[in-house]
Design a protein around this motif. Structure first.
Motif, mmCIF file in Angstrom:
data_model
loop_
_atom_site.group_PDB
_atom_site.id
_atom_site.type_symbol
_atom_site.label_atom_id
_atom_site.label_comp_id
_atom_site.label_asym_id
_atom_site.label_seq_id
_atom_site.Cartn_x
_atom_site.Cartn_y
_atom_site.Cartn_z
ATOM 1 N N PRO A 442 0.816 -1.230 0.000
ATOM 2 C CA PRO A 442 0.000 0.000 0.000
ATOM 3 C C PRO A 442 0.843 1.271 0.000
ATOM 4 O O PRO A 442 0.376 2.331 -0.421
ATOM 5 N N SER A 443 2.089 1.176 0.455
ATOM 6 C CA SER A 443 2.941 2.374 0.513
ATOM 7 C C SER A 443 3.433 2.805 -0.872
ATOM 8 O O SER A 443 3.956 3.912 -1.033
ATOM 9 N N ALA A 444 3.273 1.938 -1.880
ATOM 10 C CA ALA A 444 3.772 2.277 -3.223
ATOM 11 C C ALA A 444 3.023 3.484 -3.773
ATOM 12 O O ALA A 444 1.804 3.604 -3.605
ATOM 13 N N ARG A 445 3.756 4.368 -4.423
ATOM 14 C CA ARG A 445 3.138 5.566 -5.013
ATOM 15 C C ARG A 445 2.749 5.243 -6.461
ATOM 16 O O ARG A 445 3.600 5.225 -7.352
ATOM 17 N N VAL A 446 1.456 4.961 -6.628
ATOM 18 C CA VAL A 446 0.942 4.532 -7.942
ATOM 19 C C VAL A 446 -0.014 5.593 -8.446
ATOM 20 O O VAL A 446 -0.983 5.939 -7.775
ATOM 21 N N GLY A 447 0.270 6.142 -9.625
ATOM 22 C CA GLY A 447 -0.590 7.187 -10.177
ATOM 23 C C GLY A 447 -0.788 7.005 -11.661
ATOM 24 O O GLY A 447 -0.429 5.980 -12.246
ATOM 25 N N PHE A 448 -1.377 8.009 -12.289
ATOM 26 C CA PHE A 448 -1.590 7.947 -13.732
ATOM 27 C C PHE A 448 -1.415 9.344 -14.330
ATOM 28 O O PHE A 448 -1.454 10.350 -13.621
ATOM 29 N N THR A 449 -1.244 9.375 -15.636
ATOM 30 C CA THR A 449 -1.165 10.637 -16.372
ATOM 31 C C THR A 449 -2.130 10.555 -17.542
ATOM 32 O O THR A 449 -1.993 9.680 -18.394
ATOM 33 N N VAL A 450 -3.114 11.455 -17.554
ATOM 34 C CA VAL A 450 -4.110 11.463 -18.630
ATOM 35 C C VAL A 450 -3.744 12.526 -19.662
ATOM 36 O O VAL A 450 -3.462 13.677 -19.313
ATOM 37 N N MET A 451 -3.755 12.111 -20.919
ATOM 38 C CA MET A 451 -3.541 13.042 -22.024
ATOM 39 C C MET A 451 -4.627 12.856 -23.066
ATOM 40 O O MET A 451 -5.219 11.775 -23.154
ATOM 41 N N ASP A 452 -4.851 13.880 -23.878
ATOM 42 C CA ASP A 452 -5.876 13.766 -24.918
ATOM 43 C C ASP A 452 -5.600 12.589 -25.842
ATOM 44 O O ASP A 452 -4.469 12.349 -26.248
ATOM 45 N N THR A 453 -6.668 11.884 -26.215
ATOM 46 C CA THR A 453 -6.537 10.730 -27.113
ATOM 47 C C THR A 453 -5.900 11.149 -28.441
ATOM 48 O O THR A 453 -5.048 10.438 -28.982
ATOM 49 N N TRP A 454 -6.299 12.308 -28.974
ATOM 50 C CA TRP A 454 -5.779 12.739 -30.287
ATOM 51 C C TRP A 454 -4.260 12.872 -30.278
ATOM 52 O O TRP A 454 -3.597 12.681 -31.282
ATOM 53 N N LEU A 455 -3.715 13.175 -29.080
ATOM 54 C CA LEU A 455 -2.279 13.401 -28.956
ATOM 55 C C LEU A 455 -1.510 12.111 -28.720
ATOM 56 O O LEU A 455 -0.398 11.950 -29.228
ATOM 57 N N ALA A 456 -2.112 11.166 -27.964
ATOM 58 C CA ALA A 456 -1.307 10.090 -27.368
ATOM 59 C C ALA A 456 -1.670 8.675 -27.778
ATOM 60 O O ALA A 456 -0.896 7.761 -27.515
ATOM 61 N N TYR A 457 -2.836 8.457 -28.408
ATOM 62 C CA TYR A 457 -3.277 7.056 -28.527
ATOM 63 C C TYR A 457 -3.996 6.785 -29.832
ATOM 64 O O TYR A 457 -5.102 7.269 -30.058
ATOM 65 N N ALA A 458 -3.342 6.001 -30.684
ATOM 66 C CA ALA A 458 -3.983 5.549 -31.931
ATOM 67 C C ALA A 458 -3.394 4.195 -32.304
ATOM 68 O O ALA A 458 -2.609 4.080 -33.241
ATOM 69 N N PRO A 459 -3.736 3.133 -31.546
ATOM 70 C CA PRO A 459 -3.131 1.823 -31.800
ATOM 71 C C PRO A 459 -3.634 1.224 -33.108
ATOM 72 O O PRO A 459 -4.742 1.519 -33.560
ATOM 73 N N VAL A 460 -2.793 0.383 -33.694
ATOM 74 C CA VAL A 460 -3.153 -0.299 -34.940
ATOM 75 C C VAL A 460 -3.273 -1.780 -34.605
ATOM 76 O O VAL A 460 -2.269 -2.463 -34.418
ATOM 77 N N LYS A 461 -4.514 -2.268 -34.479
ATOM 78 C CA LYS A 461 -4.663 -3.671 -34.087
ATOM 79 C C LYS A 461 -5.805 -4.408 -34.765
ATOM 80 O O LYS A 461 -5.899 -5.625 -34.643
ATOM 81 N N ASN A 462 -6.694 -3.703 -35.479
ATOM 82 C CA ASN A 462 -7.834 -4.387 -36.112
ATOM 83 C C ASN A 462 -7.695 -4.441 -37.631
ATOM 84 O O ASN A 462 -7.246 -3.485 -38.259
ATOM 85 N N ASN A 463 -8.120 -5.547 -38.229
ATOM 86 C CA ASN A 463 -8.106 -5.645 -39.686
ATOM 87 C C ASN A 463 -9.279 -4.859 -40.277
ATOM 88 O O ASN A 463 -10.204 -4.471 -39.547
ATOM 89 N N PRO A 464 -9.263 -4.607 -41.602
ATOM 90 C CA PRO A 464 -10.308 -3.758 -42.195
ATOM 91 C C PRO A 464 -11.731 -4.275 -41.964
ATOM 92 O O PRO A 464 -12.631 -3.485 -41.681
ATOM 93 N N GLU A 465 -11.944 -5.594 -42.070
ATOM 94 C CA GLU A 465 -13.306 -6.122 -41.894
ATOM 95 C C GLU A 465 -13.822 -5.873 -40.487
ATOM 96 O O GLU A 465 -14.952 -5.438 -40.297
ATOM 97 N N ASP A 466 -12.968 -6.156 -39.485
ATOM 98 C CA ASP A 466 -13.394 -5.946 -38.093
ATOM 99 C C ASP A 466 -13.586 -4.457 -37.806
ATOM 100 O O ASP A 466 -14.536 -4.061 -37.114
#
Length: 631
Positions: A442-466
């Motif tokens: 519980p003593s661990a310092r665990v946090g997060f950083t939120v950024m706009d999707t347009w700036l930070a996240y555009a994964p390539v994982k789905n084929n054209p049909e899906d």
């Protein structure tokens, strides 16, 4: 933690079975094995005893008489030896963990029983404001104390691409692949970070890549045939993950390969293996001895990721986070895991990713009648996890000394019916990189950083049909959307820096409706941070929607540029180039491509478009000094 062989020997002793050389009574219950014992080396005898002790007699039942298939029998034990040594605690631990998880699955046990969810604490950043700019500077300064780890065990089959995913073009304007972009970004961070030290530095940022049987040889070939994309080969370390044994039933009996009765069927264990590989390789201790402080983990096909790295590393450094998960705003019930604080009735707490299909029922069951609902911001208070982690190295090593890198596992069997007594096909234990915080104190310092999707996240994982089946308004996460997202992000960054970037038009490729922005792309050394970009955009520059603009050099300045067409500027780092005036030509046209059109390359077909290069202005500055392009 005991080795697999030690655990096997302990299990054998517990049964009152004497060791090798004291007769073969221990194999009495399995005559085919007993008949073949004289073929086995002493360590193979111990492995055989362990397998019988763990209820795996069926593995030997079809064994032929001595003299028949002896090479295959030896091959069987070679495989068992590998499976035993590559899993923390050996096969005994794997089988016992499997029995427990399979029993829990059969009972329908909720892994979150006793836990209450709440919103964790973290940082929400706004691109381009003063706080963002200062965090980027702090992150760049800290980068020389970092190491990067890429998990790249996957082929592109799910995308409709036969090669390794990191070899795919990130975008097709330049054709640079994901791996080249990642390496150039790390090298740019390395150089920029060293410049921030008074006396300079010669630090080389280490880069580890986790591969698999499927990707290892192809990854090494891609690096070697491209001179490591400018990185020194000694900076790059390849860690290959092994597969784990498949499970045939609820008793955790190991499954035999349907095509070879002397082979155990295996499948990937998941990217959580990266932690045990880093631990067992000795890399973490080496990095610590070199004064490293941070380890950044990222996945193989998010072309926007390095837009987020400097500021997120700045957050880790200024907030002192042991664990920092990168995240994006998430709509309630959106199909992306939510970062959640969980508090158990016994007082334990953890901040982890909870899958979206588990988060809503968990909230409803713990006094939130609306479940996963949007708050006043218009988004869920539980940000969307994008599987990029920044860990502080010191506490990370201390934790792995306890766990040896073993990550909390899960099992997901597909049952034949509601009795849950048989599987449709074999299953296996799996683990995920982002579940590392589950074992933290519980003593661990665990946090997060939120950024706009347009700036930070555009994964390539789905084929054209899906991707074409994705409900309207939800992200496609395809090669089409991944490339268009890069142009959108670059357009928005230049707008914020003061340039006039034309609005996009909407078009449909491979059944996916996307915004088409001007095709603007730059090398990481030109625009590593927003401050870098802002310093290089001056006056009143404008770029039309049909334009393509490639910036390939460090000191290229836009000043009152009007671009309507295609412009490619290449320069050596010692040159300073001012780009000004009006550039107009016929440019590059976007042509639609059908993903079923086998006359096109796979990497083009999965995008649904290609460029018809009608006319362009390409200028190359190979000499140091000041230059001006004024059309």
């Amino acid at each position: 933690m005991a080795s697999g062989a030690d655990a096997a020997a302990a299990g054998v002793a517990a049964l009152g079975i004497s060791g090798a050389g004291a007769g073969d009574e221990w194999a009495e219950a399995c005559p085919p094995l007993r008949r073949n014992l004289r073929l086995l080396a002493p360590d193979e005898v111990e492995l055989a005893k362990m397998l019988l002790n763990e209820g795996q007699m069926h593995l030997f039942e079809h064994w032929a008489e001595p003299g028949v298939d002896d090479d295959k029998k030896k091959g069987f034990f070679d495989q068992v030896r590998r499976l035993n040594s590559s899993y923390p605690g050996g096969l005994v631990s794997y089988i016992q963990n499997a029995k427990k998880l399979l029993a829990d699955s059969k009972e329908g046990k909720n892994p979150y029983d006793g836990f209450t969810p709440s919103v964790p604490s973290g940082e929400v950043l706004t691109f381009g404001d003063d706080n963002f700019v200062s965090l980027e500077a702090a992150g760049v300064k800290e980068a020389r104390n970092a190491a990067f780890v890429l998990v790249a065990g996957g082929l592109g089959e799910r995308l409709g691409y036969k090669g390794i995913k990191v070899a795919l073009p990130r975008e097709t304007t330049t054709g640079k692949c994901f791996l080249q972009h990642y390496i150039e970004s790390i090298l740019s961070l390395q150089e920029a970070s060293c410049k921030m030290v008074d006396d300079g530095c010669n630090t080389k940022i280490p880069f580890a890549i986790m591969t698999s049987d499927d990707t290892n040889a192809l990854t090494i070939k891609l690096l070697e045939s491209n001179s490591y994309f400018g990185m020194e080969p000694s900076q790059v370390k390849i860690l290959k993950q092994e597969k784990v044994a498949c499970l045939a039933d609820n008793d955790a009996r190991l499954a035999l390969d349907p095509n070879d009765k002397y082979k155990i069927q295996t499948k990937p264990h998941g990217h959580g293996d990266v932690h045990s590989l880093l631990y067992s390789s000795g890399l973490l201790e080496q990095w610590k001895s070199e004064g490293r402080k941070w380890v950044l983990f990222f996945q193989d096909t998010n072309g926007l990721l390095f837009n987020a790295i400097p500021s997120a590393l700045g957050v880790s450094a200024t907030k002192g986070y042991n664990v920092n998960s990168l995240a994006v705003p998430r709509k309630a019930k959106e199909a992306i895991g939510g970062i959640t604080k969980l508090t158990h009735v016994d007082g334990r707490t953890m901040v982890i990713n909870v899958e979206y299909n588990q988060l809503d029922p968990l909230l409803r069951a713990t006094g939130h009648p609306d479940g996963d609902a949007n708050c006043e911001t218009g988004y869920s208070p539980y940000p969307g996890n994008i599987n990029q982690l920044i860990l502080e190295l010191g506490p990370y090593i201390e934790e792995l000394k306890k766990t040896h890198g073993a990550i909390s596992e899960f099992v997901n069997p597909k049952y034949t019916d509601s009795t849950k007594t048989a599987f449709k096909s074999s299953t296996r234990l799996e683990c995920m990189m982002q579940d590392y915080p589950k074992t933290l104190p519980p003593s661990a310092r665990v946090g997060f950083t939120v950024m706009d999707t347009w700036l930070a996240y555009a994964p390539v994982k789905n084929n054209p049909e899906d991707a074409a089946k994705v409900p309207k308004g939800n992200p496609y996460h395809s090669a089409t959307s991944g490339e268009m997202a890069i142009y959108r992000a670059n357009g928005l960054i230049l707008r914020k820096a003061g340039a006039q970037i034309a609005d996009p038009v909407v078009d449909t490729f491979n059944g996916q409706e996307v915004e088409v922005w001007p095709r603007i792309t730059w090398s990481p050394r030109w625009g590593l941070t927003f401050k870098d970009v802002k310093e290089k955009v001056r006056g009143n520059s404008s770029i039309s929607q049909r334009s393509t603009f490639v910036i390939n050099g460090r000191n290229i300045f836009l000043e009152d540029l009007s671009l309507d067409g295609t412009l490619i500027v290449n320069s050596v780092d010692e040159a300073e180039v001012k780009v000004t005036g009006r550039v107009q030509n016929k440019g590059w046209n976007i042509q639609h491509v059908d993903y079923k059109d086998t006359s096109e390359k796979e990497e083009i077909r999965i995008r649904g478009f290609k460029f018809e290069k009608v006319e362009q202005l390409e200028v190359n500055y190979t000499e140091p000094g000041k230059h001006s392009l004024s059309a």
